[in-house]
Each structure stands twice: as structure tokens, then as C-alpha cells.
Design a protein around this motif. Structure first.
Motif, short mmCIF file in Angstrom:
data_model
loop_
_atom_site.label_atom_id
_atom_site.label_comp_id
_atom_site.label_asym_id
_atom_site.label_seq_id
_atom_site.Cartn_x
_atom_site.Cartn_y
_atom_site.Cartn_z
N ARG A 1 -5.65 16.01 -8.00
CA ARG A 1 -4.55 15.17 -7.53
C ARG A 1 -3.57 16.03 -6.72
O ARG A 1 -3.42 17.23 -6.99
CB ARG A 1 -3.80 14.56 -8.70
CG ARG A 1 -4.61 13.64 -9.58
CD ARG A 1 -3.68 12.94 -10.55
NE ARG A 1 -4.40 12.15 -11.54
CZ ARG A 1 -3.82 11.27 -12.34
NH1 ARG A 1 -2.51 11.11 -12.29
NH2 ARG A 1 -4.53 10.59 -13.22
N ALA B 1 -12.76 13.21 -12.81
CA ALA B 1 -11.51 13.18 -12.04
C ALA B 1 -11.49 14.34 -11.06
O ALA B 1 -11.79 15.48 -11.42
CB ALA B 1 -10.32 13.24 -12.97
N THR B 2 -11.14 14.07 -9.83
CA THR B 2 -11.00 15.09 -8.81
C THR B 2 -9.52 15.45 -8.66
O THR B 2 -8.66 14.73 -9.16
CB THR B 2 -11.59 14.59 -7.48
OG1 THR B 2 -11.17 13.25 -7.27
CG2 THR B 2 -13.11 14.60 -7.53
N ALA C 1 -6.81 9.32 -10.24
CA ALA C 1 -6.81 10.45 -9.32
C ALA C 1 -7.02 9.97 -7.89
O ALA C 1 -6.35 10.42 -6.95
CB ALA C 1 -7.89 11.45 -9.72
N ALA C 2 -7.95 9.04 -7.70
CA ALA C 2 -8.20 8.48 -6.37
C ALA C 2 -6.97 7.74 -5.87
O ALA C 2 -6.60 7.84 -4.69
CB ALA C 2 -9.41 7.54 -6.42
N GLU D 1 -11.49 3.86 -5.72
CA GLU D 1 -12.41 4.99 -5.59
C GLU D 1 -13.24 4.86 -4.32
O GLU D 1 -13.52 5.85 -3.64
CB GLU D 1 -13.31 5.09 -6.81
CG GLU D 1 -12.60 5.49 -8.09
CD GLU D 1 -13.58 5.77 -9.21
OE1 GLU D 1 -14.18 6.86 -9.22
OE2 GLU D 1 -13.76 4.88 -10.07
N ASN E 1 -11.56 9.13 -12.79
CA ASN E 1 -11.26 9.38 -11.37
C ASN E 1 -10.43 8.27 -10.73
O ASN E 1 -9.93 8.42 -9.62
CB ASN E 1 -12.57 9.56 -10.58
CG ASN E 1 -12.33 10.11 -9.19
OD1 ASN E 1 -11.57 11.06 -9.01
ND2 ASN E 1 -12.96 9.50 -8.20
N THR E 2 -10.27 7.15 -11.42
CA THR E 2 -9.57 6.02 -10.80
C THR E 2 -8.13 6.37 -10.43
O THR E 2 -7.71 6.18 -9.28
CB THR E 2 -9.58 4.80 -11.74
OG1 THR E 2 -10.94 4.39 -11.96
CG2 THR E 2 -8.80 3.64 -11.14
#
Length: 425
Positions: free
Chosen positions: A162, A159-160, A188-189, A402, A185-186
């Protein structure tokens, strides 16, 4: 069709609805033409029409056997038959009634009971699921091949950051139970793309599993209890003006949109559940309503050829077939044609675990169809489908949001600086 329920069936809470559904079926058989299990097995009892007869018989007091349970278990609940049916038969609601009644009458073997209890114990609990997944990955080479196939070999895309909530428009987002571990990451994207559109995502840490796992494994009251807890968790933000509850997993979205119906007889939660269902939105519904020309992804998006797998819960349950494809085309992505796109991939919640042989055959067929146009990558809208398809070890499978997020970042590197401080969930 005519019905003659026995006294026990007449006393069931959903008896009137079940009888209405049965009477709406005209035996035409169109449903079998699009039923995945009927296509594979060619058995009338493994198609919707045959299962409807089985449920009718048990509600009329006929003997029920393990065979009845097997044919109902084999149903994916993909709801393709509902899309096909010219009479509007609400098959999945009848199936819920039938499965619960069979569960009451037929005692499952110990192995099945333990497996279902294990799934209900592990899947809805993100911390437990995440810990077991990490352990499974570490021990994967030592496990039997059948179990190895259920554990993703590669670690998920992390995860990147938010964005912090900073816009007047605010939405809630269901975090899910397996998605934080399998595809962290879903969401978060999704939060970053929505932020780009002027919509902030509010964290709701008290919300948990949507309840679908319990409900569809015939622990229906446990599933409804999870729905009630989510309603309680979301309600303060709803009262404060949150405009929708966004789901990035279409399976969860289909179930949350059903809260209003499932809790319609609950004197405490009926009104709140109806409001939650009204506010529930799949991510693509939110995206499709926005001016996407403000997202400058076109040059980078076109560099990748995508085959989109539309989950059954998106196209048949939520009636959003073609919606993601439309958004991706608007953003400049190159999509390949997918034959037999209406058929299920075999994931279907826990189906790939409870019915591995059928699920494997359906996955092989789906992968072959998706790869027809020689895509660089396969995109989907449900974490279960993503994990199941990616487990074939062929063309990589990602969530579509993503790919959108990555294309936007590549097109506008300065965008990452506009995100602001990150928060964690």
C-alpha cells in the motif's frame, strides 16, 4: 394496517417506530414478487408481508412459537422488498424489533445456540478467524463435505504493498473482520487506486468489526458496542479532517451508514454516530465522483469480459445499484448483462451457514444468471458474496477494485514505482 400493541410491546425502545412501520404497510403484496425466499418456497409466511403479520401478532401479545422464529430466521434481510414497496415500508427495522422479541420469548435448541455463539466469537475477530481458516485449509480433505464447502480451497490473492499517506486528501478505511483473511488484497488495491486519484488512506488499527454479525444474530447490544468502539477509533482522524470513511465491503458499509439511527438514543454517542454515518462511503461513491479519465486502464480493461454481481447491501440497502457498473464502463471494461440482478445470492452475512439449503439454492440460481453472458470472471462488491459465489467452483469471483487495480498496473507499469514505501495493517 391497524395495530394494538400489548403493554410489553409499548414499553420497547423501538415501539413507536415499529408501530409507524406496521401502519405504513397496505398489504399490497408487491414485496412477495421480489422476495427470494418467497420465490423459492411459495409460503406467505416466508415473504415480507407474512413476516410483517407475524411480527404484528407477537407485538400484540399473541403466542410466539418456534415456527415464528423459523420464518423470521429464513429472511435474508436483503431489503429487496424495500426497493419494491410503493409505500416505503422500512421492513428491515421492523424485522430487527421482531427478531429481538422472538429471541427473548423462544428458547433456541442447544445446537443453534452454540452455532450462533461460535459465529459471534470467531467472525468479528480477524486473528481468530484467520487462524481457524488456515487450520481448516490444512485439514480440508479430512473434513465432512458440508464443512469443506465452507472453506475456500485456494489461498487468497495476497495483499500487495500500500502507498504511504502522502496526499492532502485523506480518508479512513474499514479493514473488516473476515476480509483480511479471505480477500487481503481488496483494501490494498483500493488504497492504491485511491492514491492514483490523489487520495490517501489512513490506517486505523483500533477499528474492528462493524458490528453487523452480532447485531443480525440478535446480539444487538454487542453489535452496538462494536459500533461505539469504531467511532472512538475513527474520531481523532475525523477531527483532523478525514473526508470520509470508506468501505470496500458493502455489507459493512450498509451497517456503518446505519450507526446514526442505531445509536440515536445514546446520549454519549448519538451526535458522533450521526457524523460517522454522514461520512460513510462505499468505495464506488468515492470513485464515481472522481475524474476517472486520469486512470489509463482502457486497453487492458477491455481484454476481460465481466459479469457484475451487485450485492443486496449495495443496491437495496445503500441504493447504489448500477454505480459500480457505471464506473467499470467508464474505465473501459466489457460488462455482460445479468438477468434477475435484483435477487440475492444467498450469502447474506452468516445466512449461508445458518440456512445452508436455501443459501445453496439461491447461489445456484445466481451463478446461472451471472454466467448467462459467458463472462471471463465475475466481480462483486462484498466479501461475503465473493466467498459464497466462488465456493461454487465455477467462474472465478473477485472484488471489482482488484480488477481495476490490475488493469491500471498493466496499463502503467511505472505506476508501481510511484506508490512509494509500503505500510502494513
Amino acid at each position: 394496517m391497524q395495530t394494538n400493541f400489548d403493554s410489553h410491546a409499548k414499553a420497547l425502545p423501538d415501539a413507536e417506530e415499529a408501530e409507524t412501520i406496521l401502519r405504513s404497510c397496505v398489504h399490497c403484496g408487491f414485496c412477495n414478487a421480489t422476495c427470494p425466499t418467497y420465490q423459492l418456497l411459495g409460503n406467505e409466511l416466508d415473504g415480507p408481508r407474512g413476516r410483517i403479520y407475524l411480527i404484528k401478532q407477537l407485538l400484540e401479545g399473541e403466542p410466539v412459537s418456534k415456527k415464528t422464529q423459523l420464518h423470521l430466521d429464513r429472511c435474508l434481510t436483503c431489503r429487496n422488498c424495500e426497493t419494491t414497496c410503493p409505500s416505503g415500508v422500512r421492513y428491515h427495522r421492523l424485522l430487527d424489533v421482531g427478531r429481538a422479541e422472538v429471541e427473548r420469548r423462544v428458547n433456541r435448541p442447544l445446537r443453534e445456540r452454540l452455532m450462533r455463539k461460535g459465529l459471534r466469537t470467531v467472525i468479528p475477530r480477524p486473528a481468530v478467524f484467520g487462524a481457524l481458516l488456515k487450520t481448516g485449509r490444512a485439514m480440508r480433505p479430512l473434513l465432512p463435505a458440508a464443512l469443506q464447502a465452507k472453506i475456500p480451497a485456494d489461498a487468497a490473492v495476497p495483499a500487495t504493498p500500500r502507498p504511504v499517506p502522502r496526499h492532502a486528501r485523506r480518508v479512513l478505511m474499514l479493514e473488516g473482520c473476515v476480509q483480511p483473511s479471505l480477500a487481503p488484497n481488496t483494501n490494498a488495491a483500493a488504497a492504491r487506486v485511491l492514491d492514483w486519484l490523489g487520495i490517501s488512506v489512513l490506517p486505523a488499527r483500533e477499528a474492528g468489526c462493524c458490528g453487523a454479525t452480532d447485531y443480525h444474530l440478535n446480539a444487538q447490544e454487542a453489535g452496538l458496542d462494536r459500533a461505539r468502539r469504531n467511532i472512538d477509533a475513527w474520531w481523532p482522524a475525523i477531527e483532523a479532517g478525514a473526508e470520509s470513511i470508506v468501505q470496500t465491503a458493502s455489507g459493512c458499509g450498509a451497517f456503518v451508514k446505519d450507526y446514526g439511527h442505531l445509536l440515536r438514543n445514546d446520549p454519549v454517542y448519538a451526535a458522533k454516530a450521526a457524523r460517522v454515518s454522514e461520512l460513510a462511503r462505499d468505495l464506488v461513491e468515492v470513485m464515481a465522483a472522481e475524474p476517472l479519465d486520469s486512470l489509463s486502464a482502457h486497453g487492458n480493461a477491455a481484454a476481460m469480459r465481466i459479469a457484475f454481481h451487485c450485492p443486496c447491501t449495495l443496491q437495496h440497502a445503500q441504493k447504489l445499484g448500477g454505480a459500480v457498473e457505471s464506473v467499470l464502463i467508464r474505465l473501459g471494461f466489457d460488462l455482460s448483462a445479468v438477468p434477475d440482478a435484483h435477487l440475492c445470492c444467498g450469502s447474506a452475512g452468516t445466512y449461508s451457514i445458518t440456512q445452508p439449503e436455501l443459501a445453496g439454492r439461491l447461489r445456484d440460481n445466481k451463478i446461472a444468471a451471472l454466467e448467462t453472458g459467458q463472462p471471463d470472471i465475475i466481480a462483486t462488491a462484498n466479501v461475503g458474496c465473493q466467498t459464497h459465489l466462488d465456493g461454487a467452483g465455477r467462474t472465478r469471483v473477485r472484488h471489482w477494485i482488484e480488477l481495476v487495480d490490475e488493469a491500471l498496473i498493466a496499463a502503467s507499469p511505472s505506476r508501481t514505482r510511484a506508490i512509494g514505501d509500503a505500510y502494513s495493517v
